[in-house]
Design a protein around this motif. Structure first.
Motif, PDB file in Angstrom:
ATOM      1  N   VAL A  68       0.859  -1.186   0.000  1.00 59.21           N
ATOM      2  CA  VAL A  68       0.000   0.000   0.000  1.00 59.21           C
ATOM      3  C   VAL A  68       0.894   1.235   0.000  1.00 59.21           C
ATOM      4  O   VAL A  68       1.884   1.299   0.719  1.00 59.21           O
ATOM      5  N   GLY A  69       0.543   2.205  -0.829  1.00 57.77           N
ATOM      6  CA  GLY A  69       1.296   3.449  -0.899  1.00 57.77           C
ATOM      7  C   GLY A  69       0.406   4.556  -1.397  1.00 57.77           C
ATOM      8  O   GLY A  69      -0.818   4.508  -1.228  1.00 57.77           O
ATOM      9  N   SER A  70       1.024   5.547  -2.038  1.00 63.25           N
ATOM     10  CA  SER A  70       0.234   6.638  -2.610  1.00 63.25           C
ATOM     11  C   SER A  70       1.026   7.311  -3.716  1.00 63.25           C
ATOM     12  O   SER A  70       2.255   7.232  -3.764  1.00 63.25           O
ATOM     13  N   ARG A  71       0.300   7.966  -4.579  1.00 65.42           N
ATOM     14  CA  ARG A  71       0.844   8.854  -5.604  1.00 65.42           C
ATOM     15  C   ARG A  71       0.094  10.159  -5.446  1.00 65.42           C
ATOM     16  O   ARG A  71      -1.063  10.248  -5.857  1.00 65.42           O
ATOM     17  N   GLY A  72       0.738  11.119  -4.805  1.00 67.23           N
ATOM     18  CA  GLY A  72       0.036  12.346  -4.456  1.00 67.23           C
ATOM     19  C   GLY A  72      -1.040  12.009  -3.450  1.00 67.23           C
ATOM     20  O   GLY A  72      -0.765  11.393  -2.421  1.00 67.23           O
ATOM     21  N   ASP A  73      -2.296  12.345  -3.760  1.00 71.94           N
ATOM     22  CA  ASP A  73      -3.395  12.022  -2.850  1.00 71.94           C
ATOM     23  C   ASP A  73      -4.137  10.753  -3.257  1.00 71.94           C
ATOM     24  O   ASP A  73      -5.199  10.450  -2.729  1.00 71.94           O
ATOM     25  N   VAL A  74      -3.576   9.991  -4.189  1.00 72.09           N
ATOM     26  CA  VAL A  74      -4.197   8.761  -4.671  1.00 72.09           C
ATOM     27  C   VAL A  74      -3.639   7.560  -3.902  1.00 72.09           C
ATOM     28  O   VAL A  74      -2.444   7.281  -3.974  1.00 72.09           O
ATOM     29  N   PRO A  75      -4.488   6.836  -3.143  1.00 76.17           N
ATOM     30  CA  PRO A  75      -4.009   5.631  -2.474  1.00 76.17           C
ATOM     31  C   PRO A  75      -3.759   4.537  -3.510  1.00 76.17           C
ATOM     32  O   PRO A  75      -4.565   4.342  -4.424  1.00 76.17           O
ATOM     33  N   THR A  76      -2.642   3.844  -3.378  1.00 75.52           N
ATOM     34  CA  THR A  76      -2.261   2.860  -4.391  1.00 75.52           C
ATOM     35  C   THR A  76      -1.947   1.503  -3.765  1.00 75.52           C
ATOM     36  O   THR A  76      -1.687   1.383  -2.572  1.00 75.52           O
ATOM     37  N   LEU A  77      -1.941   0.508  -4.631  1.00 75.78           N
ATOM     38  CA  LEU A  77      -1.562  -0.850  -4.284  1.00 75.78           C
ATOM     39  C   LEU A  77      -0.618  -1.360  -5.359  1.00 75.78           C
ATOM     40  O   LEU A  77      -0.950  -1.319  -6.539  1.00 75.78           O
ATOM     41  N   SER A  78       0.549  -1.828  -4.958  1.00 76.96           N
ATOM     42  CA  SER A  78       1.497  -2.445  -5.890  1.00 76.96           C
ATOM     43  C   SER A  78       1.380  -3.956  -5.766  1.00 76.96           C
ATOM     44  O   SER A  78       1.416  -4.502  -4.662  1.00 76.96           O
ATOM     45  N   SER A  79       1.245  -4.614  -6.899  1.00 76.33           N
ATOM     46  CA  SER A  79       1.160  -6.066  -6.900  1.00 76.33           C
ATOM     47  C   SER A  79       2.447  -6.669  -6.339  1.00 76.33           C
ATOM     48  O   SER A  79       3.543  -6.221  -6.666  1.00 76.33           O
ATOM     49  N   PRO A  80       2.323  -7.711  -5.516  1.00 74.51           N
ATOM     50  CA  PRO A  80       3.526  -8.351  -5.002  1.00 74.51           C
ATOM     51  C   PRO A  80       4.251  -9.192  -6.060  1.00 74.51           C
ATOM     52  O   PRO A  80       5.384  -9.577  -5.853  1.00 74.51           O
ATOM     53  N   MET A  81       3.602  -9.435  -7.185  1.00 70.77           N
ATOM     54  CA  MET A  81       4.213 -10.279  -8.213  1.00 70.77           C
ATOM     55  C   MET A  81       5.096  -9.474  -9.165  1.00 70.77           C
ATOM     56  O   MET A  81       6.297  -9.655  -9.191  1.00 70.77           O
ATOM     57  N   HIS A  82       4.499  -8.599  -9.958  1.00 74.72           N
ATOM     58  CA  HIS A  82       5.257  -7.879 -10.988  1.00 74.72           C
ATOM     59  C   HIS A  82       5.241  -6.373 -10.792  1.00 74.72           C
ATOM     60  O   HIS A  82       5.649  -5.632 -11.673  1.00 74.72           O
ATOM     61  N   LYS A  83       4.740  -5.922  -9.649  1.00 75.97           N
ATOM     62  CA  LYS A  83       4.811  -4.523  -9.209  1.00 75.97           C
ATOM     63  C   LYS A  83       3.958  -3.538 -10.004  1.00 75.97           C
ATOM     64  O   LYS A  83       4.195  -2.343  -9.947  1.00 75.97           O
ATOM     65  N   GLN A  84       2.925  -4.002 -10.726  1.00 71.77           N
ATOM     66  CA  GLN A  84       1.992  -3.057 -11.323  1.00 71.77           C
ATOM     67  C   GLN A  84       1.329  -2.284 -10.192  1.00 71.77           C
ATOM     68  O   GLN A  84       1.090  -2.830  -9.110  1.00 71.77           O
ATOM     69  N   VAL A  85       1.029  -1.006 -10.431  1.00 75.00           N
ATOM     70  CA  VAL A  85       0.463  -0.141  -9.402  1.00 75.00           C
ATOM     71  C   VAL A  85      -0.977   0.197  -9.776  1.00 75.00           C
ATOM     72  O   VAL A  85      -1.249   0.633 -10.900  1.00 75.00           O
ATOM     73  N   PHE A  86      -1.883   0.011  -8.814  1.00 74.59           N
ATOM     74  CA  PHE A  86      -3.309   0.247  -9.021  1.00 74.59           C
ATOM     75  C   PHE A  86      -3.809   1.347  -8.095  1.00 74.59           C
ATOM     76  O   PHE A  86      -3.371   1.454  -6.950  1.00 74.59           O
ATOM     77  N   ASP A  87      -4.760   2.140  -8.578  1.00 75.07           N
ATOM     78  CA  ASP A  87      -5.466   3.127  -7.772  1.00 75.07           C
ATOM     79  C   ASP A  87      -6.467   2.354  -6.911  1.00 75.07           C
ATOM     80  O   ASP A  87      -7.350   1.676  -7.447  1.00 75.07           O
ATOM     81  N   LEU A  88      -6.338   2.436  -5.601  1.00 69.16           N
ATOM     82  CA  LEU A  88      -7.242   1.695  -4.718  1.00 69.16           C
ATOM     83  C   LEU A  88      -8.667   2.228  -4.743  1.00 69.16           C
ATOM     84  O   LEU A  88      -9.594   1.530  -4.338  1.00 69.16           O
ATOM     85  N   ARG A  89      -8.876   3.442  -5.213  1.00 67.02           N
ATOM     86  CA  ARG A  89     -10.227   3.998  -5.268  1.00 67.02           C
ATOM     87  C   ARG A  89     -11.001   3.466  -6.462  1.00 67.02           C
ATOM     88  O   ARG A  89     -12.194   3.199  -6.363  1.00 67.02           O
ATOM     89  N   THR A  90     -10.342   3.342  -7.609  1.00 64.81           N
ATOM     90  CA  THR A  90     -11.028   3.001  -8.861  1.00 64.81           C
ATOM     91  C   THR A  90     -10.626   1.652  -9.444  1.00 64.81           C
ATOM     92  O   THR A  90     -11.305   1.141 -10.326  1.00 64.81           O
ATOM     93  N   GLY A  91      -9.489   1.111  -9.023  1.00 65.78           N
ATOM     94  CA  GLY A  91      -8.978  -0.135  -9.588  1.00 65.78           C
ATOM     95  C   GLY A  91      -8.164   0.057 -10.852  1.00 65.78           C
ATOM     96  O   GLY A  91      -7.611  -0.886 -11.399  1.00 65.78           O
ATOM     97  N   THR A  92      -8.045   1.290 -11.335  1.00 64.02           N
ATOM     98  CA  THR A  92      -7.298   1.578 -12.558  1.00 64.02           C
ATOM     99  C   THR A  92      -5.811   1.300 -12.354  1.00 64.02           C
ATOM    100  O   THR A  92      -5.242   1.680 -11.331  1.00 64.02           O
ATOM    101  N   CYS A  93      -5.195   0.662 -13.326  1.00 66.60           N
ATOM    102  CA  CYS A  93      -3.755   0.416 -13.252  1.00 66.60           C
ATOM    103  C   CYS A  93      -3.029   1.695 -13.656  1.00 66.60           C
ATOM    104  O   CYS A  93      -3.213   2.205 -14.757  1.00 66.60           O
ATOM    105  N   LEU A  94      -2.208   2.220 -12.768  1.00 68.53           N
ATOM    106  CA  LEU A  94      -1.477   3.459 -13.009  1.00 68.53           C
ATOM    107  C   LEU A  94      -0.110   3.213 -13.623  1.00 68.53           C
ATOM    108  O   LEU A  94       0.472   4.113 -14.225  1.00 68.53           O
ATOM    109  N   ASP A  95       0.421   2.027 -13.447  1.00 66.93           N
ATOM    110  CA  ASP A  95       1.737   1.664 -13.990  1.00 66.93           C
ATOM    111  C   ASP A  95       1.669   0.214 -14.436  1.00 66.93           C
ATOM    112  O   ASP A  95       1.732  -0.708 -13.627  1.00 66.93           O
TER     113      ASP A  95
END
Length: 124
Positions: A68-95
């Motif tokens: 769990v982390g953040s990008r600015g004011d966006v709470p994020t989740l990084s996958s433990p497998m390949h490190k894709q980053v998701f917006d925890l509010r919307t589920g959108t993949c940010l990276d």
């Protein structure tokens, strides 16, 4: 990792998933809701976020173990497998880390009287 088993009725609406005290700040927990695996996250500001536990990039049920982390004011989740980053509010993949865009299913979550609830039957 503790798996939480909620009591789910057949009706749509807010469904109890677990006790709020079962969640740790910025540590994921897996819950089985009906037949769906859900990843729950209690953020530092007290917000509860819920996504599917399945990583769309590797098809493994591991997102409750993500970072769990953040990008600015966006709470994020990084996958433990390949490190894709998701917006925890919307589920959108940010990276996407060079892969095709994907999105996590998310649910509205809240705490009421010390119990975590999901708005079941709805997803964004």
């Amino acid at each position: 990792m503790q798996t939480l088993h909620p009591s789910i009725s057949s009706r749509l609406g807010w469904q109890r998933v677990c006790a709020l005290k079962s969640l740790e700040v910025e540590r994921g927990r897996a819950a089985l809701v009906g037949s769906a695996q859900i990843a729950l996250f209690l953020l530092a500001d007290g917000t509860i976020r819920a996504t599917c536990n399945r990583d769309p990039y590797c098809d493994a049920y591991v997102l409750s173990r993500g970072i769990v982390g953040s990008r600015g004011d966006v709470p994020t989740l990084s996958s433990p497998m390949h490190k894709q980053v998701f917006d925890l509010r919307t589920g959108t993949c940010l990276d996407t880390r060079g892969k095709e865009p994907a999105r996590l299913r998310t649910w509205q979550a809240r705490a009421v009287d010390g119990q975590v609830q999901l708005l079941w039957g709805s997803a964004s």
